[in-house]
Design an enzyme around this catalytic site. Sequence first.
Site, PDB file in Angstrom:
ATOM      1  N   HIS A 142       3.617  -2.025   3.441  1.00  0.00           N
ATOM      2  CA  HIS A 142       3.557  -0.638   2.990  1.00  0.00           C
ATOM      3  C   HIS A 142       4.906  -0.203   2.432  1.00  0.00           C
ATOM      4  O   HIS A 142       5.950  -0.703   2.839  1.00  0.00           O
ATOM      5  CB  HIS A 142       3.169   0.297   4.142  1.00  0.00           C
ATOM      6  CG  HIS A 142       1.777   0.113   4.629  1.00  0.00           C
ATOM      7  ND1 HIS A 142       1.410  -0.879   5.515  1.00  0.00           N
ATOM      8  CD2 HIS A 142       0.627   0.805   4.349  1.00  0.00           C
ATOM      9  CE1 HIS A 142       0.108  -0.795   5.773  1.00  0.00           C
ATOM     10  NE2 HIS A 142      -0.387   0.210   5.079  1.00  0.00           N
ATOM     11  N   ASP A 190       0.821  -1.213   0.000  1.00  0.00           N
ATOM     12  CA  ASP A 190       0.000   0.000   0.000  1.00  0.00           C
ATOM     13  C   ASP A 190       0.854   1.262   0.000  1.00  0.00           C
ATOM     14  O   ASP A 190       2.034   1.253   0.357  1.00  0.00           O
ATOM     15  CB  ASP A 190      -0.904   0.027   1.242  1.00  0.00           C
ATOM     16  CG  ASP A 190      -2.021  -0.996   1.174  1.00  0.00           C
ATOM     17  OD1 ASP A 190      -2.011  -1.826   0.245  1.00  0.00           O
ATOM     18  OD2 ASP A 190      -2.899  -0.968   2.054  1.00  0.00           O
TER      19      ASP A 190
END
Length: 405
Positions: free
Chosen positions: A372, A225
């Site tokens: 992430h 992400d």
Amino acid sequence: MIELEKDRPNRAVTSFFQIFGGCWKPLSGDAVHMTDGAGHHRFEWRVLSVLVPLVAGAAVFDGLWRLGDSWLAWGGVLPVLFLLFHFVAFTIGGKNPPSQWQRWNVLLVAWAVWQGWFVEESGVRWAAAVWLGVVALNAMSVVCLAWRGIMVHSATCTAGFRWFIWAVIHVPAVFVGWRYGLPAGLSVLGVAGILWVCGTFLPNARIFGPITRRAEGKDMLLTIDDGPDPDDTPAILDLLDQHGRKAVFFVIGEKVRRFPELAQEIVRRGHELGNHTMTHPVGFFWSYGPVRTRREISECQRAIEETTGVKVRFFRAPAGHRNWFTHPVLRELGLELVGWRKRAYDTVRSDVDGIVRDLTDGAKDGDILLLHEATTTALGVMEGVLTTLPAAGRPTPSPARSGDC
């Protein structure tokens, strides 16, 4: 290209197991194909194979006791129960598991109601209570099934209908508050509020609609992400290439506009792009109405398509916090909501070894891992995860729709 897996049918015959049955562990190999055939829901079969004979046996025992005495009841319960099962199966039992369940349920409900309301003394009333409890659980499950149908049906999965549901929920609260006082009215709203909080803030909750929580194939699916990022994305792509893995990058529309070459490089290297909203309003997305929700998702979609020429299929909400109107917007735009199975809060932690351990310990085939980029630990975490996971080369998994079995 990562392909989505379609929902496999839930073979449960009772509404309770259609909602809550699930699978205790991921299916693989022949077990997957068996679920597509005529196989029964295994755990439900085990439960019903105990409950139905138990309650039916209590009914037979009670009937024999009333016809004769204790010797007749104890001596005849098993032979008569055996004959009863064959009579129901071959005479009125139905041709498939659902019809068989319906007939047994009608018979046992009739007996349980007779025991509970028309018999003054009985030593088997506990069995009637057990079956009425089963009926109550299934009745509540029917409500859940109806709610799920409303949440996914094309005619009702709209912003307008969700406004209507919002209004309807407030009607009984206003009536109760007017009739019994403000505290009583607030308590009614409190119940609805608890469900709303769970549907909004529990990342994998399916109260508002379906969500992908697992992947198919003998591997784990890496999802990354908050990119693209000029510092992390190129290095992450190199690491993925070195280990022969593919991933889904859930990118932010503003960053795609800012770093178009990185988004294009992700696609060029054979990875999938996902929609992660235009501005990543992590603290506010959960509270957005339909207009702002659609703007965040559709503008990100447009940014990705105009930059890469790719039509994105997956969406992940910031921090996994959806709002009441997310699913209608996703249905309108042809997107599917993707969650995860394992996360390690790598945006707020700095211990790389601990993050890697939390992401990989106990990871099973089909697990979706959440990582992430654009963090101080992104590269270390990615390298640790890729090194720790089993060697690549197995079929690349793809996000699976909700209803894992």
